[in-house]
Write an enzyme that holds these catalytic residues in place. Structure first.
Site, PDB file in Angstrom:
ATOM      1  N   HIS A  70     -19.438 -35.371  16.081  1.00 43.87           N
ATOM      2  CA  HIS A  70     -19.905 -35.949  17.071  1.00 43.87           C
ATOM      3  C   HIS A  70     -20.477 -34.667  18.058  1.00 43.87           C
ATOM      4  O   HIS A  70     -20.538 -33.186  17.413  1.00 43.87           O
ATOM      5  CB  HIS A  70     -18.878 -36.031  17.691  1.00 43.87           C
ATOM      6  N   GLU A  72     -21.177 -33.674  21.279  1.00 40.40           N
ATOM      7  CA  GLU A  72     -20.712 -32.385  21.385  1.00 40.40           C
ATOM      8  C   GLU A  72     -19.981 -30.844  20.283  1.00 40.40           C
ATOM      9  O   GLU A  72     -20.583 -30.187  21.188  1.00 40.40           O
ATOM     10  CB  GLU A  72     -19.774 -32.655  22.794  1.00 40.40           C
ATOM     11  N   CYS A  98     -14.831 -38.775  23.098  1.00 40.35           N
ATOM     12  CA  CYS A  98     -13.157 -38.646  23.187  1.00 40.35           C
ATOM     13  C   CYS A  98     -12.501 -38.166  23.863  1.00 40.35           C
ATOM     14  O   CYS A  98     -12.793 -36.551  24.003  1.00 40.35           O
ATOM     15  CB  CYS A  98     -13.563 -39.055  21.812  1.00 40.35           C
ATOM     16  N   CYS A 101     -12.472 -34.133  20.632  1.00 40.67           N
ATOM     17  CA  CYS A 101     -13.929 -33.263  21.108  1.00 40.67           C
ATOM     18  C   CYS A 101     -13.252 -32.942  22.951  1.00 40.67           C
ATOM     19  O   CYS A 101     -13.938 -31.549  22.861  1.00 40.67           O
ATOM     20  CB  CYS A 101     -15.166 -34.036  20.523  1.00 40.67           C
TER      21      CYS A 101
END
Length: 142
Positions: A70, A72, A98, A101
């Site tokens: 992802h 981040e 999410c 993360c």
């Protein structure tokens, strides 16, 4: 910083994250991240496969490959491999994080999260708020 000046900076960094998302090779969703500390960009990221892997994020059936990172996570991992640290930083995201993360964001020491669009599951945001991270939603950046 005064609230109106902070909003101006927040929107500018979100526009940068939006541009960064366009670098993603993912078909289903392109997400961008910018990490700012002491008014300096210390990292950036977008969702995609790890270094050295093929660029397409989806398999033949259109499902996201399990190893796609992802945005981040990519940005936080870039900081981890540098001399910088995320403690006290602000994370700008085109899509809220999410659950997985969100744990990385908190553990990295990020104290503020600013995002444009909400992820389908808001548990990550709830977790960050419970952890004391300031969460700001700005859906109009232009």
């Amino acid at each position: 910083m005064k609230p109106e000046k902070q909003l101006k900076f927040d929107k500018a960094y979100l526009r940068m994250a939006k541009e960064w998302a366009k670098l993603s090779h993912c078909q289903r969703k392109q997400v961008g991240a910018i990490i700012v500390k002491d008014r300096m960009i210390i990292s950036d990221g977008f969702n995609g496969t790890p270094t050295g892997f093929e660029n397409p994020c989806e398999d033949e059936e259109g499902y996201t490959k399990w190893y796609v990172l992802h945005a981040e996570a990519n940005a936080i991992l870039k900081v981890a491999s540098s001399t910088q640290g995320c403690k006290g930083a602000t994370l700008y995201l085109t899509l809220s994080p999410c659950r997985e993360c969100s744990k990385l964001v908190h553990q990295a020491g990020i104290k503020r999260l600013v995002y444009i669009n909400g992820y389908k599951d808001d548990e990550g945001l709830k977790f960050l708020e419970k952890a004391g991270v300031e969460v700001v939603h700005i859906n109009e950046i232009d």
